[in-house]
Design an enzyme around this catalytic site. Sequence first.
Site, short mmCIF file in Angstrom:
data_model
loop_
_atom_site.label_atom_id
_atom_site.label_comp_id
_atom_site.label_asym_id
_atom_site.label_seq_id
_atom_site.Cartn_x
_atom_site.Cartn_y
_atom_site.Cartn_z
N GLU B 120 -4.44 -5.53 7.07
CA GLU B 120 -5.70 -4.84 7.36
C GLU B 120 -5.81 -4.52 8.86
OE1 GLU B 120 -9.15 -7.29 6.87
OE2 GLU B 120 -10.47 -5.60 6.46
N LYS B 197 -13.04 0.27 2.15
CA LYS B 197 -13.36 -1.12 1.77
C LYS B 197 -14.72 -1.19 1.08
CE LYS B 197 -13.32 -5.65 4.15
NZ LYS B 197 -12.90 -6.29 5.40
N CYS B 234 -9.13 -6.61 1.89
CA CYS B 234 -9.57 -7.94 2.37
C CYS B 234 -10.64 -8.61 1.52
CB CYS B 234 -10.00 -7.85 3.83
SG CYS B 234 -10.04 -9.48 4.62
#
Lengths: 386, 386
Positions: B120, B197, B234
Site C-alpha cells: 500500500e 480503498k 489494507c
Amino acid sequence: MSAFELKNLDECLEKHLPAEELKEVKRILYGVEQDQTLELPASASTTAKENGFEIKGYRFSARPEQLRKPRLVRVGAIQNSIALPTTAPIGEQREGIWKKVKAMIKAAAEAGCNIVCTQEAWTMPFAFCTREKFPWCEFAEEAEKGPTTKMLAELAKAYNMVIVHSILERDVEHGETIWNTAVVISNSGRYLGKHRKNHIPRVGDFNESTYYMEGNTGHPVFETEFGKIAINICYGRHHPQNWMMFGLNGAEIVFNPSATIGRLSEPLWSIEARNAAIANSYFTVPINRVGTEEFPNEYTSGDGQPAHKQFGPFYGSTYVAAPDGSRTPSLSRCQDGLLVTELDLNLCRQVKDFWGFRQTQRLPLYAESLQKASELDFKPQIVREQ
Amino acid sequence: MSAFELKNLDECLEKHLPAEELKEVKRILYGVEQDQTLELPASASTTAKENGFEIKGYRFSARPEQLRKPRLVRVGAIQNSIALPTTAPIGEQREGIWKKVKAMIKAAAEAGCNIVCTQEAWTMPFAFCTREKFPWCEFAEEAEKGPTTKMLAELAKAYNMVIVHSILERDVEHGETIWNTAVVISNSGRYLGKHRKNHIPRVGDFNESTYYMEGNTGHPVFETEFGKIAINICYGRHHPQNWMMFGLNGAEIVFNPSATIGRLSEPLWSIEARNAAIANSYFTVPINRVGTEEFPNEYTSGDGQPAHKQFGPFYGSTYVAAPDGSRTPSLSRCQDGLLVTELDLNLCRQVKDFWGFRQTQRLPLYAESLQKASELDFKPQIVREQ
C-alpha cells in the site's frame, strides 16, 4: 495420512520451542502476551479425573473502566465422543451420552460456569453420513418439550446456569419436520428459545441436506443474565454473513457447536471462528466432537474409495476466540474435554471503540450490493481492456 | 515488548520441531501436506542477492481436469522498506523507492511472474501518522497519468506483466481530491483501471481519515490475460463484506496491499486474508511493508505515551492463501522481499464445486437482513425471558 497422531498442537509447540521463541510465536499466532491460565477448583478437576475427561481453564481480561464494572462470565464448552456402539438401542445410546455429559456439566458447575454449550447433535452419533433415515430420525426430539431439554432444564436450574444444546429437532406441530436446532435454556430452568441451522452442507459425508432444510429462525440473540448469546451451528461458520447478522443483533458470545472431521476442515478450524470474533467484536466458541463412529451398514463417501462403516475421526480442538483477535489453546484432538473460559464481556465494546469495525463497515453499501447480487440478471462489475 | 525479535515464524517452527510433529503442525496450521517449494531461475535469485532482498517461491496445484487445461499463473508480491530518510526531497524519496522496487520487479520477471503487486502507498513513507498535510500530500499523483503509473507501464509492457500498484491518488479533474487507490496496468502497458480503498481506518496512528474518504469505485474485478483480479486495500481486510463483493464479481485472485504494524494487528494478519480465501473460493495475497519510518516532527499516538518520531515496525510477513484453506509460509518480518507463487486458477472452481459455499450462502436472506439492519429504526432480533 500420517501414522503419527498429534494429540494437541499447542502442547507440541510448548514442548519443543525455546522460551523466547515460544513467547513470540504465541503472540503472533494467538495474540497472547500474558499467562492465560485460569485456576480451577479442585472439585472440578476431581470430577474430570474420575470421569476420564480433560479439563482446561483460561481467561481473557479487559481494561478497567470507570463507569462499568467488569462483566465476568465463565463459559463451559463440552466436546465428547459417543458412549455406546451405534448398534445399541436408540434410548440407551442417548442415555449413555447423557450420562457422560451430565458429569461434564457437573464439573462446569464446580468450575463456576455461567453458560455451558454442547457440540452439535450432541445426543447422537453423527449418522447423516449414512443417508439412512431409520433408526437415526428417532433421535429427533422437540426443542421445547423433548426429553433432553427437560433433563437439562433441571440441571440449568439446579446449577443456575444457562445451557445451550444442539440437537436434531422434530417439529411435531408443523408436519413432523426435522431440523438441526440449538436450544437455549435459561438459568431459571425455563426454555428461552431456539435457533435453526442456517446453512446446510453439501460436502463430503455431511449428507445433512437429506435430512433437514435451511433454518427459518433468522439470527436470534438470546439475552440472558450472563450476556447476549447466539449460536452459529457448524457449517454456518463458513459464512461470514451468518456471523455478521448475530453481531448486528447484538451478540457478545457466539457458540459454534460443530461436528467436523480432519481431512475435510481441520486447516480451516482455527481460522473461521477467530475471524468472526475479530470482524464482529464478540467472543466465539467453536466446539467439535471427538472420536470415530462406526455404523452398522457400510456406506460410500463419493471419493472413489471402497464402502466403509466408519465416520471420523472428529478432531475436537475446541477453543475460544476473543474480539481482540487473541484465543485460547485448544482442547485435545482426540479426548473428551471441558474448556472453561472466563471472559470479561466489557472487552466487546472496548474493541468496538478501539478498532471501529462496526462503524466503518458501510452497511448501506453492502445492503444495496447484496440486493443487486441476488437478482437473476446481476451483472458483475468487471473491467476489461478496450 | 520482547527484546527478542523473531525474523520468521515459519523458519522458527522448521528449526525446532521434529520432522513428524512439523508435518502435522504444517497440515493443521497451514493445510499443507506436500512440499510447496517452487524452484526459481538462478537469474532471479542473483538479482535478489545483488540487491539485498529475500526471494521465495511456492506453488499451489489443482487436480487435473478433462475439459480444462491447468491455468497456471505466477504472482509476485513485493514488500519493502522506504529508501531514503523522510527528510529527503519528495522527488528523491520516490526515486529511491522506485529504484529498489524496479529491481524487485526485474527479479519477478526473471522468475516468470505474470502479475505483480506492491504494498500500500508504495511510493512513500506511511506518513499519515503525522496528520501533517505538507509535504506528504505531494506524494499524491494521478492514477492514470501519474509518473509512477507511467514508469510502471513501461515495465509492464517490457515484461509482459500485469502490474498492480497502490498509491496516494490525486484526482485532478475532480477538485484535486486525495484518495487511497490501487491502479491496474495491463500487460499491454495500458492503464486498465483503478479501485479506491473502501474502508478507512480510525485506529491507532492510522489517521488516514484526515487525508481521504471512503472509496466510491465499488468492487471492480479486472479481467486480465492472467485471470480475474481485484484489490482489497489494507483495512478493508477487516471487513468480510468487502472481500465477499469481490468474490461475487468473479475475482480469482484478490490482492491486499497493506501497511500495518506489529502491536496493532499482527495476530489478525494470518487470519483475515486466509478466511477470505476460504469463504470466497479465491486466492488472496496480503502484502505488508517492512521497517520503521522516522518522521521530521514528533507526534503523539493517543495512547498516553510521550511524543515520538517513529512509526513501525511494519512486520512484513507477506503470504498467499488458497481457496482450499492452505497457505504459503510468510516472507520475513523485517526484510525487503519478493514472494513468487505459482497458482493454478482452476482450484477456485474446484473448491466451489467441492465445498459449495457460493451455493449455500443464501444471498437473498442477507440482502434483506442487511437492508433492515441499515435502517435507523432497526430492531435487533433479541429473545428475552418473559
